[in-house]
Design an enzyme around this catalytic site. Structure first.
Site, PDB file in Angstrom:
ATOM      1  N   ASP A 188     -20.302  20.808 112.131  1.00  0.00           N
ATOM      2  CA  ASP A 188     -21.759  20.795 112.124  1.00  0.00           C
ATOM      3  C   ASP A 188     -22.278  20.397 113.498  1.00  0.00           C
ATOM      4  O   ASP A 188     -22.690  19.258 113.728  1.00  0.00           O
ATOM      5  CB  ASP A 188     -22.249  19.825 111.045  1.00  0.00           C
ATOM      6  CG  ASP A 188     -23.757  19.829 110.892  1.00  0.00           C
ATOM      7  OD1 ASP A 188     -24.409  20.761 111.393  1.00  0.00           O
ATOM      8  OD2 ASP A 188     -24.291  18.892 110.275  1.00  0.00           O
ATOM      9  N   ASP A 233     -31.328  21.151 104.080  1.00  0.00           N
ATOM     10  CA  ASP A 233     -31.253  20.779 105.489  1.00  0.00           C
ATOM     11  C   ASP A 233     -31.853  21.919 106.315  1.00  0.00           C
ATOM     12  O   ASP A 233     -31.454  23.072 106.173  1.00  0.00           O
ATOM     13  CB  ASP A 233     -29.771  20.564 105.845  1.00  0.00           C
ATOM     14  CG  ASP A 233     -29.555  19.991 107.229  1.00  0.00           C
ATOM     15  OD1 ASP A 233     -30.485  20.035 108.058  1.00  0.00           O
ATOM     16  OD2 ASP A 233     -28.435  19.509 107.499  1.00  0.00           O
ATOM     17  N   ASP A 264     -32.136  21.357 109.772  1.00  0.00           N
ATOM     18  CA  ASP A 264     -31.722  20.981 111.130  1.00  0.00           C
ATOM     19  C   ASP A 264     -32.924  20.529 111.970  1.00  0.00           C
ATOM     20  O   ASP A 264     -33.698  19.712 111.522  1.00  0.00           O
ATOM     21  CB  ASP A 264     -30.963  22.141 111.780  1.00  0.00           C
ATOM     22  CG  ASP A 264     -29.684  22.465 111.013  1.00  0.00           C
ATOM     23  OD1 ASP A 264     -28.967  21.522 110.641  1.00  0.00           O
ATOM     24  OD2 ASP A 264     -29.411  23.654 110.768  1.00  0.00           O
ATOM     25  N   HIS A 305     -35.656  18.941 105.172  1.00  0.00           N
ATOM     26  CA  HIS A 305     -35.784  17.880 106.175  1.00  0.00           C
ATOM     27  C   HIS A 305     -35.541  18.459 107.565  1.00  0.00           C
ATOM     28  O   HIS A 305     -34.714  19.331 107.773  1.00  0.00           O
ATOM     29  CB  HIS A 305     -34.887  16.675 105.869  1.00  0.00           C
ATOM     30  CG  HIS A 305     -33.415  16.879 105.979  1.00  0.00           C
ATOM     31  ND1 HIS A 305     -32.761  17.032 107.174  1.00  0.00           N
ATOM     32  CD2 HIS A 305     -32.450  16.892 105.025  1.00  0.00           C
ATOM     33  CE1 HIS A 305     -31.460  17.142 106.960  1.00  0.00           C
ATOM     34  NE2 HIS A 305     -31.245  17.080 105.665  1.00  0.00           N
ATOM     35  N   GLU A 307     -35.150  17.234 111.667  1.00  0.00           N
ATOM     36  CA  GLU A 307     -34.710  16.056 112.428  1.00  0.00           C
ATOM     37  C   GLU A 307     -35.187  16.109 113.876  1.00  0.00           C
ATOM     38  O   GLU A 307     -35.530  17.182 114.389  1.00  0.00           O
ATOM     39  CB  GLU A 307     -33.192  15.957 112.384  1.00  0.00           C
ATOM     40  CG  GLU A 307     -32.495  17.092 113.084  1.00  0.00           C
ATOM     41  CD  GLU A 307     -31.111  17.376 112.527  1.00  0.00           C
ATOM     42  OE1 GLU A 307     -30.219  17.692 113.329  1.00  0.00           O
ATOM     43  OE2 GLU A 307     -30.911  17.301 111.305  1.00  0.00           O
ATOM     44  N   CYS A 357     -24.072  16.723 113.490  1.00  0.00           N
ATOM     45  CA  CYS A 357     -24.128  15.945 112.252  1.00  0.00           C
ATOM     46  C   CYS A 357     -24.617  14.547 112.566  1.00  0.00           C
ATOM     47  O   CYS A 357     -24.227  13.948 113.581  1.00  0.00           O
ATOM     48  CB  CYS A 357     -22.742  15.905 111.607  1.00  0.00           C
ATOM     49  SG  CYS A 357     -22.552  14.636 110.342  1.00  0.00           S
ATOM     50  N   ARG A 379     -36.834  13.472 109.412  1.00  0.00           N
ATOM     51  CA  ARG A 379     -35.623  12.691 109.659  1.00  0.00           C
ATOM     52  C   ARG A 379     -35.580  12.256 111.122  1.00  0.00           C
ATOM     53  O   ARG A 379     -35.805  13.061 112.027  1.00  0.00           O
ATOM     54  CB  ARG A 379     -34.389  13.540 109.336  1.00  0.00           C
ATOM     55  CG  ARG A 379     -33.082  12.947 109.823  1.00  0.00           C
ATOM     56  CD  ARG A 379     -31.902  13.785 109.379  1.00  0.00           C
ATOM     57  NE  ARG A 379     -30.843  13.796 110.373  1.00  0.00           N
ATOM     58  CZ  ARG A 379     -29.702  14.458 110.249  1.00  0.00           C
ATOM     59  NH1 ARG A 379     -29.474  15.172 109.154  1.00  0.00           N
ATOM     60  NH2 ARG A 379     -28.800  14.432 111.200  1.00  0.00           N
ATOM     61  N   GLU A 387     -31.828   8.239 109.525  1.00  0.00           N
ATOM     62  CA  GLU A 387     -30.403   8.540 109.452  1.00  0.00           C
ATOM     63  C   GLU A 387     -29.543   7.380 109.950  1.00  0.00           C
ATOM     64  O   GLU A 387     -29.884   6.683 110.903  1.00  0.00           O
ATOM     65  CB  GLU A 387     -30.106   9.794 110.287  1.00  0.00           C
ATOM     66  CG  GLU A 387     -28.644  10.205 110.358  1.00  0.00           C
ATOM     67  CD  GLU A 387     -28.059  10.602 109.008  1.00  0.00           C
ATOM     68  OE1 GLU A 387     -27.928   9.707 108.146  1.00  0.00           O
ATOM     69  OE2 GLU A 387     -27.721  11.782 108.829  1.00  0.00           O
ATOM     70  N   ASN A 424     -29.078   8.487 103.026  1.00  0.00           N
ATOM     71  CA  ASN A 424     -27.936   9.394 103.129  1.00  0.00           C
ATOM     72  C   ASN A 424     -26.635   8.609 102.976  1.00  0.00           C
ATOM     73  O   ASN A 424     -26.274   7.842 103.852  1.00  0.00           O
ATOM     74  CB  ASN A 424     -27.963  10.110 104.478  1.00  0.00           C
ATOM     75  CG  ASN A 424     -26.819  11.095 104.646  1.00  0.00           C
ATOM     76  OD1 ASN A 424     -26.126  11.422 103.685  1.00  0.00           O
ATOM     77  ND2 ASN A 424     -26.621  11.574 105.862  1.00  0.00           N
TER      78      ASN A 424
END
Length: 287
Positions: free
Chosen positions: A53, A80, A82, A107, A109, A117, A152, A182, A204
Site C-alpha cells: 500500500d 478508503d 486515499d 475517508h 487523508e 499505509c 483522516r 491515524e 483504526n
C-alpha cells in the site's frame, strides 16, 4: 445503505467494521453478522496487485473494487479514498464517483501523493490548510448529506499528537462528518484525542501495527463511534492459503486438509449457487 449507516451513527453503541478487500471477503463479513464493512486500501492493493500500500492503485481501480463489493452485500460500506487522488478539483470528481458507486462513507487523508499505509514508516503530510480546502471541496461535491466524509490525519507519526489534534479540529471545522486520527501510540493518546475533538471518531485497529489493540467495548468507553479492523481477514486468509499451497507442494495433494476447509457444497451455498440455478431454470429455453 447510506440511510442504514446514518441510523447506525445515530444509534447508541460503536460501529464495528471489519476490513474487506474484495466481494468475497465482504460477503463473509456480512454473513458473520456485522452491520457494516470497511474496504481497506492496504488489502485492495494486496488483493488486486499483489503489491504494498504505497499509492499504486488509481482512483478508478479503487472505485471499481468498491462497486463490486457494494453489489455483493446488503450492509453499508466505508471505503478508503486515499488522498482523494489530487487537488480539490480532483477531490470533487473522487467524491462524485464514490457516491455514485453506492458506498456509505469515504475517508480522505492528509498525506502527500503517493501515500503510504498509515502504519508504515516514511509518511509525509501536506499543509493542514491545504487539506482543509480538500475537505471543503469534498463536502461541497456530494449530492446527498447521507454520504459521509471522514477526514483522516496522518500527522501523529510525522509531527506529533498536538499537531494531529489541531489538524483534526481544522478538518472538522471544514465540514468533515467524522474524524480519523491515524495511529495513536498509546491508550492515553486515544483518550486525549477523544477528550479534545468534538466529533464522531473512527479508530483504526490495524492488526499488529503501531496502535495498541483495544476492543470495541474499550474504544466505545473512550468515546469512539466507529472501529475498523482493516487487515485481519486478509492476514488470516494469506496464512491459510499459504499453508494449503505448501501442503500441495510437499505432498502432491491437500486431501489431509479438507477438514480445515469449507466444503464444496457449503461454499456454493454461501455464494448463492442455488439462487442462480433457480434463475437459470426460470429462463431456460424449452426443447
Amino acid at each position: 445503505m447510506r440511510e442504514k449507516f446514518n441510523k447506525l451513527l445515530e444509534k447508541k453503541g460503536i460501529i464495528i467494521a471489519p476490513g474487506c478487500y474484495d466481494a468475497l471477503s465482504a460477503k463473509i463479513i456480512e454473513n458473520a453478522g456485522f452491520e457494516c464493512a470497511y474496504m481497506t486500501g492496504f488489502g485492495s492493493s494486496a488483493g488486486l496487485l499483489g503489491k504494498p500500500d504505497v499509492g499504486l492503485l488509481s482512483m478508478e481501480e479503487m472505485i471499481s473494487n468498491a462497486t463490486r463489493i457494494v453489489n455483493a452485500i446488503d450492509i453499508p460500506l466505508i471505503a478508503d479514498a486515499d488522498t482523494g487522488y489530487g487537488n480539490p478539483l480532483n477531490i470533487i470528481r473522487t467524491v462524485k464517483e464514490y457516491e455514485k458507486c453506492g458506498v456509505a462513507a469515504i475517508h480522505i487523508e492528509d498525506q502527500v501523493t503517493p501515500k503510504r499505509c498509515g502504519h508504515m514508516e516514511g509518511k509525509e503530510v501536506i499543509p493542514a490548510e491545504e487539506m482543509a480546502q480538500k475537505i471543503k471541496a469534498a463536502v461541497d461535491a456530494r449530492e446527498n448529506t447521507d454520504f459521509k466524509i471522514i477526514a483522516r490525519t496522518d500527522a501523529r507519526a510525522v509531527l506529533g499528537l498536538d499537531e494531529a489534534i489541531r489538524r483534526a479540529k481544522l478538518y472538522r471545522e471544514a465540514g468533515a462528518d467524522i474524524i480519523f486520527v491515524e495511529s495513536p501510540y498509546t491508550v492515553d493518546e486515544f483518550k486525549i484525542i477523544s477528550h479534545e475533538i468534538n466529533a464522531p471518531l473512527l479508530a483504526n485497529m490495524a492488526e499488529g501495527a503501531k496502535s495498541p489493540m483495544l476492543s470495541a467495548k474499550e474504544l466505545e468507553d473512550l468515546g469512539y463511534k466507529i472501529v475498523i479492523y482493516p487487515v485481519g481477514l486478509l492476514f488470516a486468509a494469506a496464512k491459510a492459503m499459504l499453508s494449503v499451497a505448501k501442503e500441495i507442494r510437499d505432498k502432491g495433494t491437500d486431501r489431509d486438509m479438507l477438514n480445515n476447509m469449507t466444503s464444496f457444497k457449503e461454499f456454493n451455498d454461501f455464494i448463492g449457487l442455488s439462487e442462480y440455478n433457480g434463475m437459470s431454470n426460470k429462463y431456460k429455453t424449452e426443447a
